[in-house]
Design a protein around this motif. Sequence first.
Motif, PDB file in Angstrom:
ATOM      1  N   MET A 241       4.327 -23.613  -3.021  1.00 38.60           N
ATOM      2  CA  MET A 241       3.423 -22.512  -2.710  1.00 38.60           C
ATOM      3  C   MET A 241       2.067 -22.810  -3.313  1.00 38.60           C
ATOM      4  O   MET A 241       1.955 -23.236  -4.476  1.00 38.60           O
ATOM      5  CB  MET A 241       3.980 -21.213  -3.306  1.00 38.60           C
ATOM      6  CG  MET A 241       3.092 -20.000  -3.098  1.00 38.60           C
ATOM      7  SD  MET A 241       3.061 -19.460  -1.378  1.00 38.60           S
ATOM      8  CE  MET A 241       1.928 -18.070  -1.471  1.00 38.60           C
ATOM      9  N   ALA A 242       1.009 -22.596  -2.543  1.00 40.52           N
ATOM     10  CA  ALA A 242      -0.347 -22.859  -3.029  1.00 40.52           C
ATOM     11  C   ALA A 242      -0.725 -21.866  -4.121  1.00 40.52           C
ATOM     12  O   ALA A 242      -0.260 -20.726  -4.151  1.00 40.52           O
ATOM     13  CB  ALA A 242      -1.340 -22.767  -1.877  1.00 40.52           C
ATOM     14  N   ARG A 243      -1.594 -22.324  -5.024  1.00 38.40           N
ATOM     15  CA  ARG A 243      -2.142 -21.431  -6.038  1.00 38.40           C
ATOM     16  C   ARG A 243      -3.209 -20.530  -5.416  1.00 38.40           C
ATOM     17  O   ARG A 243      -3.911 -20.940  -4.500  1.00 38.40           O
ATOM     18  CB  ARG A 243      -2.782 -22.241  -7.170  1.00 38.40           C
ATOM     19  CG  ARG A 243      -1.794 -22.926  -8.093  1.00 38.40           C
ATOM     20  CD  ARG A 243      -2.519 -23.483  -9.314  1.00 38.40           C
ATOM     21  NE  ARG A 243      -1.582 -24.007 -10.285  1.00 38.40           N
ATOM     22  CZ  ARG A 243      -1.205 -25.278 -10.359  1.00 38.40           C
ATOM     23  NH1 ARG A 243      -1.716 -26.144  -9.504  1.00 38.40           N
ATOM     24  NH2 ARG A 243      -0.348 -25.678 -11.272  1.00 38.40           N
ATOM     25  N   PRO A 244      -3.362 -19.305  -5.922  1.00 42.07           N
ATOM     26  CA  PRO A 244      -4.461 -18.454  -5.444  1.00 42.07           C
ATOM     27  C   PRO A 244      -5.811 -19.057  -5.811  1.00 42.07           C
ATOM     28  O   PRO A 244      -5.975 -19.647  -6.884  1.00 42.07           O
ATOM     29  CB  PRO A 244      -4.231 -17.124  -6.181  1.00 42.07           C
ATOM     30  CG  PRO A 244      -2.821 -17.169  -6.659  1.00 42.07           C
ATOM     31  CD  PRO A 244      -2.514 -18.614  -6.907  1.00 42.07           C
ATOM     32  N   GLY A 245      -6.780 -18.934  -4.912  1.00 39.94           N
ATOM     33  CA  GLY A 245      -8.124 -19.443  -5.145  1.00 39.94           C
ATOM     34  C   GLY A 245      -9.074 -18.864  -4.119  1.00 39.94           C
ATOM     35  O   GLY A 245      -8.797 -17.831  -3.505  1.00 39.94           O
ATOM     36  N   ASN A 246     -10.185 -19.553  -3.891  1.00 39.75           N
ATOM     37  CA  ASN A 246     -11.199 -19.006  -2.983  1.00 39.75           C
ATOM     38  C   ASN A 246     -11.541 -19.922  -1.812  1.00 39.75           C
ATOM     39  O   ASN A 246     -12.541 -19.721  -1.151  1.00 39.75           O
ATOM     40  CB  ASN A 246     -12.474 -18.652  -3.768  1.00 39.75           C
ATOM     41  CG  ASN A 246     -13.012 -19.835  -4.543  1.00 39.75           C
ATOM     42  OD1 ASN A 246     -12.835 -20.981  -4.149  1.00 39.75           O
ATOM     43  ND2 ASN A 246     -13.675 -19.562  -5.666  1.00 39.75           N
TER      44      ASN A 246
ATOM     45  N   GLU B  11      -4.239 -30.963  -9.049  1.00 45.67           N
ATOM     46  CA  GLU B  11      -5.646 -30.846  -9.430  1.00 45.67           C
ATOM     47  C   GLU B  11      -6.056 -29.406  -9.751  1.00 45.67           C
ATOM     48  O   GLU B  11      -7.227 -29.152 -10.025  1.00 45.67           O
ATOM     49  CB  GLU B  11      -6.536 -31.378  -8.297  1.00 45.67           C
ATOM     50  CG  GLU B  11      -6.343 -32.847  -7.982  1.00 45.67           C
ATOM     51  CD  GLU B  11      -6.768 -33.746  -9.123  1.00 45.67           C
ATOM     52  OE1 GLU B  11      -7.760 -33.398  -9.820  1.00 45.67           O
ATOM     53  OE2 GLU B  11      -6.109 -34.787  -9.350  1.00 45.67           O
ATOM     54  N   ASN B  12      -5.113 -28.487  -9.704  1.00 42.80           N
ATOM     55  CA  ASN B  12      -5.374 -27.077 -10.007  1.00 42.80           C
ATOM     56  C   ASN B  12      -6.415 -26.467  -9.068  1.00 42.80           C
ATOM     57  O   ASN B  12      -7.284 -25.705  -9.487  1.00 42.80           O
ATOM     58  CB  ASN B  12      -5.817 -26.916 -11.477  1.00 42.80           C
ATOM     59  CG  ASN B  12      -5.657 -25.490 -11.963  1.00 42.80           C
ATOM     60  OD1 ASN B  12      -4.798 -24.757 -11.486  1.00 42.80           O
ATOM     61  ND2 ASN B  12      -6.490 -25.099 -12.901  1.00 42.80           N
ATOM     62  N   VAL B  13      -6.319 -26.819  -7.792  1.00 42.99           N
ATOM     63  CA  VAL B  13      -7.187 -26.245  -6.760  1.00 42.99           C
ATOM     64  C   VAL B  13      -6.453 -25.073  -6.111  1.00 42.99           C
ATOM     65  O   VAL B  13      -5.278 -25.192  -5.748  1.00 42.99           O
ATOM     66  CB  VAL B  13      -7.552 -27.299  -5.695  1.00 42.99           C
ATOM     67  CG1 VAL B  13      -8.322 -26.660  -4.541  1.00 42.99           C
ATOM     68  CG2 VAL B  13      -8.365 -28.419  -6.324  1.00 42.99           C
ATOM     69  N   GLY B  14      -7.131 -23.940  -5.975  1.00 38.23           N
ATOM     70  CA  GLY B  14      -6.505 -22.758  -5.411  1.00 38.23           C
ATOM     71  C   GLY B  14      -7.044 -22.413  -4.032  1.00 38.23           C
ATOM     72  O   GLY B  14      -8.139 -22.823  -3.654  1.00 38.23           O
ATOM     73  N   PHE B  15      -6.273 -21.630  -3.273  1.00 35.46           N
ATOM     74  CA  PHE B  15      -6.625 -21.298  -1.896  1.00 35.46           C
ATOM     75  C   PHE B  15      -6.530 -19.790  -1.671  1.00 35.46           C
ATOM     76  O   PHE B  15      -5.668 -19.108  -2.229  1.00 35.46           O
ATOM     77  CB  PHE B  15      -5.688 -22.004  -0.918  1.00 35.46           C
ATOM     78  CG  PHE B  15      -5.783 -23.499  -0.970  1.00 35.46           C
ATOM     79  CD1 PHE B  15      -6.743 -24.174  -0.235  1.00 35.46           C
ATOM     80  CD2 PHE B  15      -4.928 -24.236  -1.771  1.00 35.46           C
ATOM     81  CE1 PHE B  15      -6.841 -25.555  -0.287  1.00 35.46           C
ATOM     82  CE2 PHE B  15      -5.016 -25.616  -1.833  1.00 35.46           C
ATOM     83  CZ  PHE B  15      -5.983 -26.277  -1.090  1.00 35.46           C
ATOM     84  N   SER B  16      -7.413 -19.299  -0.813  1.00 31.83           N
ATOM     85  CA  SER B  16      -7.311 -17.913  -0.352  1.00 31.83           C
ATOM     86  C   SER B  16      -6.384 -17.812   0.846  1.00 31.83           C
ATOM     87  O   SER B  16      -5.797 -16.758   1.102  1.00 31.83           O
ATOM     88  CB  SER B  16      -8.697 -17.387   0.032  1.00 31.83           C
ATOM     89  OG  SER B  16      -9.267 -18.200   1.043  1.00 31.83           O
ATOM     90  N   ALA B  17      -6.265 -18.874   1.601  1.00 32.87           N
ATOM     91  CA  ALA B  17      -5.340 -18.955   2.730  1.00 32.87           C
ATOM     92  C   ALA B  17      -5.044 -20.426   2.977  1.00 32.87           C
ATOM     93  O   ALA B  17      -5.912 -21.286   2.785  1.00 32.87           O
ATOM     94  CB  ALA B  17      -5.939 -18.315   3.980  1.00 32.87           C
ATOM     95  N   PHE B  18      -3.820 -20.704   3.396  1.00 37.69           N
ATOM     96  CA  PHE B  18      -3.399 -22.076   3.654  1.00 37.69           C
ATOM     97  C   PHE B  18      -2.699 -22.054   5.000  1.00 37.69           C
ATOM     98  O   PHE B  18      -1.611 -21.491   5.130  1.00 37.69           O
ATOM     99  CB  PHE B  18      -2.458 -22.547   2.543  1.00 37.69           C
ATOM    100  CG  PHE B  18      -2.311 -24.034   2.452  1.00 37.69           C
ATOM    101  CD1 PHE B  18      -3.238 -24.791   1.757  1.00 37.69           C
ATOM    102  CD2 PHE B  18      -1.252 -24.682   3.064  1.00 37.69           C
ATOM    103  CE1 PHE B  18      -3.111 -26.171   1.669  1.00 37.69           C
ATOM    104  CE2 PHE B  18      -1.124 -26.054   2.985  1.00 37.69           C
ATOM    105  CZ  PHE B  18      -2.056 -26.796   2.281  1.00 37.69           C
TER     106      PHE B  18
END
Length: 744
Positions: free
Chosen positions: A166-171, A192-199
Amino acid sequence: MATLHRPDPSLDIWKARSHPLDPIFLPRSVAVVGATEREGSVGRTVLWNLISHPFGGTVYPVNPKRHQVLGIRAYERLSALPEPVDLAIIAIPAAGVPAVIQECVETGVKGAIVLSAGFKEIGPEGLELEKAIQEAARGKLRLIGPNCLGIQNPHTGLNATFAAQMARPGNVGFISQSGALCTSILDWSLRENVGFSAFISLGSMLDVGWGDLIDYLGEDPHTHSIVLYMESIGDARSFVSAAREVALSKPIIVIKAGRTQAAAQAAASHTGSLTGSDAVLDAAFRRCGVLRVDHIEDLFDMAEVLAKQPRPQGPHLSILTNAGGPGVLATDTLIRAGGSLAQLSPQTLEQLNSILPPHWSHGNPIDILGDAGPERFAQALEIVLRDPASQGCLVILTPQAMTDPTATAAKVVETWRRSGSRQPILASWMGGDLVDAGEQILNQAGIPTYRYPDQAARVFSYLWRFSDNLKALYETPTLLPATAVERERVQPILGQARQQGRRLLTEVESKEILAAYGIPVVPTRVANSPEAAVEAAAEMGYPVVLKLYSHTLTHKSDVGGVQLNLPDAEAVRRAFAQIRRNVSEKAGPEHFQGVTVQPMIRTDGYELILGSSEDPQFGPVLLFGSGGQLVEVFQDRAIGLPPLNTTLARRLMENTLIYKALKGVRGRRAVNLEALEQLLVRFSQLVAEQRQIQEIDINPLLASGEQLLALDARVILRSEQEPPVPLAIRPYPSQYSWPFREGI
């Protein structure tokens, strides 16, 4: 069924939004059609992902052969569920999908994700299945896929995919046509600790396409930038419209596979979709403010830097380094990518001289030498940030024996903050463990860091290109008023050709259409006999040019159909006979309908080409560049989308090599570029309005310091059975113009 708790009440902000894609991204109930307990199956993985990541909704397995799946009660079909669900996730063989979509519609499901493969990517049989799905779903539910990985909404916990993680939350909103690339990016992002708002895995775009998702993420408060991996564009007009709307507030960064012919064929076979002309896609991206990058790592580098740093006002970069080699490497990359080194002012050079050792580089790149300590870095940076010629700064550090990477990083941050500079600043702390702490200080302060200086220079060039692309969004072409063109002259010409069953207009007809739009053309008369040619030449004045007049042949030079610089009547008679003989031998006598007579234009100008053809996805596209007989050899051309205004016309011209010559070189007078801009604007309006025309070109368009003149022209009409592809960009009409009524 499984009822899952919404993890964060603050996310009720979503309730205030109402969007057709909300049932997919914010479902309150989800049905998994094809849920199973078979290890390694898609149906099991999706169900497990949904119940193991709480998203605040209810999950219903649908399987006609089981009473329960993973301990949750299963239902035979969608109509047996105790309530209508928002989202159906379909993981069954392709042949059964149309029936499930029909049931979705009948039971009130508003969104569907089709994970199944085996559709248009396999050929005609799969295409028929897609048509059946579209027939059932059209206007009644929104659908992502088929042949996709699914979607994740990290901020709610929704994992509607068969990915292992599951992706991490981000922007960052991430959309990809390749499911396999999605899983690779997801794995990388967790490391790399990159987060997503939607994947989002988009798949074959049977319904929901790029435009829908860009529009959705444009309204999403969690999304600050949008990153795309694209193989085919689908509905080009929807993409352009959405991107132009969103790009001003949220950066859109795309990597488009299929630059080469072999890669384009591979992408087409993967998605079953037309990939489109790469050059036209480039032009579309520039016009709608989208940044195209070449490497996957650049996608996320640009998302990061655009979130942290201001956009540069120009392409001029200052490079501050404690080692000459990395500065040279960065310079090479910068220049190749279209940027340039800032020309430091004499005042800046004098100030640097006062604080640097005598052997510093005395120019840009600014090599402050290997023994530079934190204070020297800070003093030099402070001076450079004040120079108005510098539109961005790259600070490079190599860890030499006397270097303190951590303290230098702290000084760079302090100096940058104190300066109040609005130019972007990037850093390359080269090395490994020695520079880690310094990198962390820079990143936490909002200064992006790169292990290699060429990567940082490439990022700056992308940053400048993005800033330059956004300027096009402020250009809103308006059609010329009715008084500026003579449209009534055009329709009789087109009508006559249609009546005669011709798609190819003659040179005379083509030039008359250009003249109706205010484009200057060389006087041209038709002669069907040697005597008529002599009479026309005498009236025009010698010397003259004779060209083939034909209803069927377009490329006159290829069949010996051009005779130049004819000084008298006898030369005209010989030329007439020679053209008739050449055409009869090379093509056949039926292709000869006479000649045209034109004055021989003597000038020291440049031969240009200005043309348009129709792209199957974007509609009419414009071409401008070096013209004449060697147009295909030089390949110096730029592509744009109509309509243009004068600013967009100048940008099109600037993207060619011939543009430098047009400004005047080696004592030759410059072309009147303002007049050339106006000519391009008029031509673009002709293309936008006269949609019966499929292809049109002026070659050569003679441009000199004295005049602009269309020496030859060619127009091909579209088949009456072939509807025109809509304009990708709809012009704003002037109050006098016709026939447009739509805005961009």
